[in-house]
Write a protein that holds these residues in place. Structure first.
Motif, PDB file in Angstrom:
ATOM      1  N   GLY A 199     -16.432  -9.582 -51.914  1.00 16.46           N
ATOM      2  CA  GLY A 199     -16.579  -8.550 -50.906  1.00 16.46           C
ATOM      3  C   GLY A 199     -15.450  -8.552 -49.895  1.00 16.46           C
ATOM      4  N   ARG A 200     -15.325  -7.457 -49.189  1.00 20.57           N
ATOM      5  CA  ARG A 200     -14.168  -7.263 -48.301  1.00 20.57           C
ATOM      6  C   ARG A 200     -14.594  -7.045 -46.854  1.00 20.57           C
ATOM      7  N   PHE A 201     -13.870  -7.679 -45.954  1.00 19.73           N
ATOM      8  CA  PHE A 201     -14.041  -7.533 -44.510  1.00 19.73           C
ATOM      9  C   PHE A 201     -12.912  -6.654 -43.980  1.00 19.73           C
ATOM     10  N   LEU A 202     -13.276  -5.636 -43.184  1.00 21.47           N
ATOM     11  CA  LEU A 202     -12.285  -4.754 -42.578  1.00 21.47           C
ATOM     12  C   LEU A 202     -12.629  -4.545 -41.109  1.00 21.47           C
ATOM     13  N   CYS A 203     -11.671  -4.793 -40.247  1.00 24.20           N
ATOM     14  CA  CYS A 203     -11.880  -4.651 -38.808  1.00 24.20           C
ATOM     15  C   CYS A 203     -10.779  -3.785 -38.207  1.00 24.20           C
ATOM     16  N   LEU A 204     -11.169  -2.723 -37.534  1.00 25.54           N
ATOM     17  CA  LEU A 204     -10.255  -1.862 -36.788  1.00 25.54           C
ATOM     18  C   LEU A 204     -10.477  -2.146 -35.311  1.00 25.54           C
ATOM     19  N   GLU A 205      -9.427  -2.613 -34.641  1.00 25.17           N
ATOM     20  CA  GLU A 205      -9.601  -3.008 -33.241  1.00 25.17           C
ATOM     21  C   GLU A 205      -8.296  -2.849 -32.475  1.00 25.17           C
ATOM     22  N   PHE A 206      -8.427  -2.630 -31.170  1.00 25.26           N
ATOM     23  CA  PHE A 206      -7.242  -2.595 -30.314  1.00 25.26           C
ATOM     24  C   PHE A 206      -6.552  -3.954 -30.365  1.00 25.26           C
ATOM     25  N   SER A 207      -5.230  -3.924 -30.217  1.00 22.92           N
ATOM     26  CA  SER A 207      -4.477  -5.158 -30.365  1.00 22.92           C
ATOM     27  C   SER A 207      -3.384  -5.224 -29.299  1.00 22.92           C
ATOM     28  N   GLN A 208      -2.392  -6.071 -29.528  1.00 25.85           N
ATOM     29  CA  GLN A 208      -1.326  -6.273 -28.545  1.00 25.85           C
ATOM     30  C   GLN A 208      -0.064  -5.535 -28.967  1.00 25.85           C
ATOM     31  N   VAL A 209       0.488  -4.780 -28.031  1.00 25.43           N
ATOM     32  CA  VAL A 209       1.707  -4.014 -28.276  1.00 25.43           C
ATOM     33  C   VAL A 209       2.911  -4.909 -28.037  1.00 25.43           C
ATOM     34  N   ASN A 210       3.809  -4.938 -28.999  1.00 21.53           N
ATOM     35  CA  ASN A 210       4.975  -5.818 -28.905  1.00 21.53           C
ATOM     36  C   ASN A 210       6.196  -5.132 -28.301  1.00 21.53           C
ATOM     37  N   MET A 252      -8.767 -16.609 -36.751  1.00 23.69           N
ATOM     38  CA  MET A 252     -10.224 -16.662 -36.581  1.00 23.69           C
ATOM     39  C   MET A 252     -10.941 -16.170 -37.838  1.00 23.69           C
ATOM     40  N   ILE A 253     -10.411 -15.132 -38.452  1.00 21.95           N
ATOM     41  CA  ILE A 253     -11.003 -14.605 -39.689  1.00 21.95           C
ATOM     42  C   ILE A 253     -10.902 -15.639 -40.802  1.00 21.95           C
ATOM     43  N   GLU A 254      -9.769 -16.302 -40.888  1.00 22.52           N
ATOM     44  CA  GLU A 254      -9.588 -17.345 -41.903  1.00 22.52           C
ATOM     45  C   GLU A 254     -10.530 -18.521 -41.647  1.00 22.52           C
ATOM     46  N   PHE A 295     -12.802 -16.438 -44.801  1.00 28.80           N
ATOM     47  CA  PHE A 295     -12.173 -15.357 -45.548  1.00 28.80           C
ATOM     48  C   PHE A 295     -10.794 -15.781 -46.065  1.00 28.80           C
ATOM     49  N   GLN A 296     -10.404 -15.199 -47.180  1.00 28.71           N
ATOM     50  CA  GLN A 296      -9.113 -15.496 -47.782  1.00 28.71           C
ATOM     51  C   GLN A 296      -8.308 -14.211 -47.950  1.00 28.71           C
ATOM     52  N   LYS A 297      -7.020 -14.397 -48.220  1.00 29.09           N
ATOM     53  CA  LYS A 297      -6.085 -13.265 -48.362  1.00 29.09           C
ATOM     54  C   LYS A 297      -6.159 -12.353 -47.136  1.00 29.09           C
ATOM     55  N   VAL A 298      -6.182 -12.953 -45.961  1.00 31.61           N
ATOM     56  CA  VAL A 298      -6.302 -12.190 -44.715  1.00 31.61           C
ATOM     57  C   VAL A 298      -4.950 -11.602 -44.332  1.00 31.61           C
ATOM     58  N   THR A 299      -4.933 -10.323 -44.071  1.00 29.18           N
ATOM     59  CA  THR A 299      -3.721  -9.628 -43.640  1.00 29.18           C
ATOM     60  C   THR A 299      -4.078  -8.685 -42.495  1.00 29.18           C
ATOM     61  N   ILE A 344      -0.892  -0.712 -30.985  1.00 27.55           N
ATOM     62  CA  ILE A 344      -1.993  -0.415 -30.084  1.00 27.55           C
ATOM     63  C   ILE A 344      -3.315  -0.782 -30.755  1.00 27.55           C
ATOM     64  N   VAL A 345      -3.407  -0.515 -32.048  1.00 29.22           N
ATOM     65  CA  VAL A 345      -4.556  -0.971 -32.835  1.00 29.22           C
ATOM     66  C   VAL A 345      -4.034  -1.651 -34.095  1.00 29.22           C
ATOM     67  N   ALA A 346      -4.914  -2.423 -34.729  1.00 33.07           N
ATOM     68  CA  ALA A 346      -4.560  -3.087 -35.984  1.00 33.07           C
ATOM     69  C   ALA A 346      -5.779  -3.100 -36.898  1.00 33.07           C
ATOM     70  N   ILE A 347      -5.527  -3.057 -38.185  1.00 30.32           N
ATOM     71  CA  ILE A 347      -6.576  -3.216 -39.187  1.00 30.32           C
ATOM     72  C   ILE A 347      -6.406  -4.587 -39.827  1.00 30.32           C
ATOM     73  N   HIS A 348      -7.407  -5.447 -39.654  1.00 28.91           N
ATOM     74  CA  HIS A 348      -7.419  -6.759 -40.303  1.00 28.91           C
ATOM     75  C   HIS A 348      -8.305  -6.680 -41.542  1.00 28.91           C
ATOM     76  N   SER A 349      -7.857  -7.322 -42.591  1.00 26.42           N
ATOM     77  CA  SER A 349      -8.579  -7.277 -43.863  1.00 26.42           C
ATOM     78  C   SER A 349      -8.646  -8.682 -44.457  1.00 26.42           C
ATOM     79  N   GLY A 350      -9.782  -9.012 -45.064  1.00 23.69           N
ATOM     80  CA  GLY A 350      -9.935 -10.305 -45.730  1.00 23.69           C
ATOM     81  C   GLY A 350     -10.992 -10.204 -46.823  1.00 23.69           C
ATOM     82  N   PHE A 351     -11.004 -11.196 -47.712  1.00 27.08           N
ATOM     83  CA  PHE A 351     -11.922 -11.190 -48.852  1.00 27.08           C
ATOM     84  C   PHE A 351     -12.768 -12.458 -48.848  1.00 27.08           C
ATOM     85  N   LYS A 352     -13.999 -12.307 -49.307  1.00 28.85           N
ATOM     86  CA  LYS A 352     -14.865 -13.445 -49.557  1.00 28.85           C
ATOM     87  C   LYS A 352     -14.750 -13.796 -51.037  1.00 28.85           C
ATOM     88  N   LEU A 353     -14.072 -14.876 -51.331  1.00 28.94           N
ATOM     89  CA  LEU A 353     -13.831 -15.242 -52.726  1.00 28.94           C
ATOM     90  C   LEU A 353     -14.696 -16.425 -53.129  1.00 28.94           C
TER      91      LEU A 353
END
Length: 327
Positions: free
Chosen positions: A240-251, A300-302, A306-310, A318-327
């Motif tokens: 299964g897959r974890f997906l999080c859309l959240e505000f983040s830090q602007v570089n 934190m997700i790792e 979760f694995q293969k977290v990107t 301004i926002v980021a999508i984090h993704s990870g898998f439960k393997l």
């Protein structure tokens, strides 16, 4: 009451740069699990462990839950309007990108946490319905001998139009769920959709139940983010897959400075003018600045298993999508 509000608004607008901070029992349901007792620890350490932040304010963990609930209870009715005003409508594109990244297939079982107003759920249903209809058309072309009655039946069955897909919207706030249900009725969403009152830190679902877990602009409001991530891992099926859309830090320094000015000088004012709630939107702005950086959240997700977290930055981070898998 008008005079104090006007004074507060004028006082806020005159604060200037000093306020701008950098970096700114249904099937599958289960009963709540008891929490284990904390081990012995020094009093000072225990005190620190039970303190957390509510925006820039330090509060007890017990107090934060109630304060966050009051914020979203207050903003629920104007939530969608304020999202459009605060993001100039860009939040719709961000949510579309989350679905395109998910690429759900017919039959997908989705859990959308903190999704009370239904934005992700409705997009998911539209997406899988379109996918299933394309599949049906290909099958119909391959079966030219079907009668018109048989073809009509395929399109009349609303459940079949989703290919067995289902989305469970879980939110801790009754008012947000109420708004989501009203939107679903108004827009004609019935099949493949359910609404559950539940806590992200203690989800009322069995283990290994869902194909995808999403949380959009919600995890920063959770008191214990690590617990919410562990619960996400628990309820997902293997693979299964974890997906999080959240505000983040602007570089980018220039974008960061402009973003800070807009966040602290404009958004709370919009909250006061449109929703009559300056304080709630001030908290929402401050909570963004308290959220971990992209790399910190990835770790934190790792840590949750979760694995293969990107992660992928959107709109200059301004926002980021984090993704990870439960393997």
């Amino acid at each position: 009451m008008a005079a104090p509000r006007s004074w507060a608004l004028w006082s806020f607008c005159c604060r200037g740069w000093s306020r701008v901070l950098p970096g700114c029992r249904l099937p599958g349901l289960r009963s709540s699990r008891p929490r284990g007792p904390l081990g012995a620890r020094p009093l000072s350490q225990e005190k620190r462990a039970t303190e957390t932040h509510f925006g820039f304010e330090t509060v007890s963990e017990e107090e934060k839950g109630g304060k966050v609930y009051q914020v979203f209870e207050s903003v629920a009715r104007k939530y969608d309007v304020m999202n459009d005003m605060m993001s100039l409508g860009i939040h719709r594109v961000w949510k579309d990108l989350l679905l395109w990244k998910m690429r759900p297939f017919p039959g997908t079982q989705l859990l959308d946490v903190a999704g009370g107003t239904g934005d992700i759920a409705f997009r998911f249903l539209n997406y899988v319905q379109a996918q299933h209809q394309r599949k049906e058309k290909r099958q119909l072309r391959a079966q030219q001998n079907l009668s018109w009655e048989e073809i009509a039946k395929k399109y009349q069955n609303e459940e079949d139009s989703l290919g067995g897909s289902h989305v469970m919207v879980c939110d801790i706030n009754k008012e947000m769920l109420k708004i989501g249900k009203q939107k679903a009725r108004a827009q004609g969403y019935k099949a493949g959709l359910a609404w559950i009152l539940g806590d992200a830190e203690e989800l009322p679902f069995d283990d290994d139940k869902f194909d995808v877990y999403t949380i959009a602009f919600g995890i920063r409001n959770v008191t214990h983010i690590d617990r919410a991530l562990q619960e996400a891992h628990r309820v997902l099926k293997p693979g299964g897959r974890f997906l999080c859309l959240e505000f983040s830090q602007v570089n980018n320094p220039l974008v960061s400075r402009l973003y800070d000015v807009y966040s602290f000088q404009v958004i709370p004012v919009l909250g006061e003018v449109i929703a009559g709630d300056w304080k709630s939107y001030q908290y929402l702005v401050e909570s963004i600045r308290q959220f971990p950086s992209q790399e910190e959240f990835k770790e934190m997700i790792e840590d949750a298993g979760f694995q293969k977290v990107t992660y992928e930055n959107l709109t200059s981070g301004i926002v980021a999508i984090h993704s990870g898998f439960k393997l």
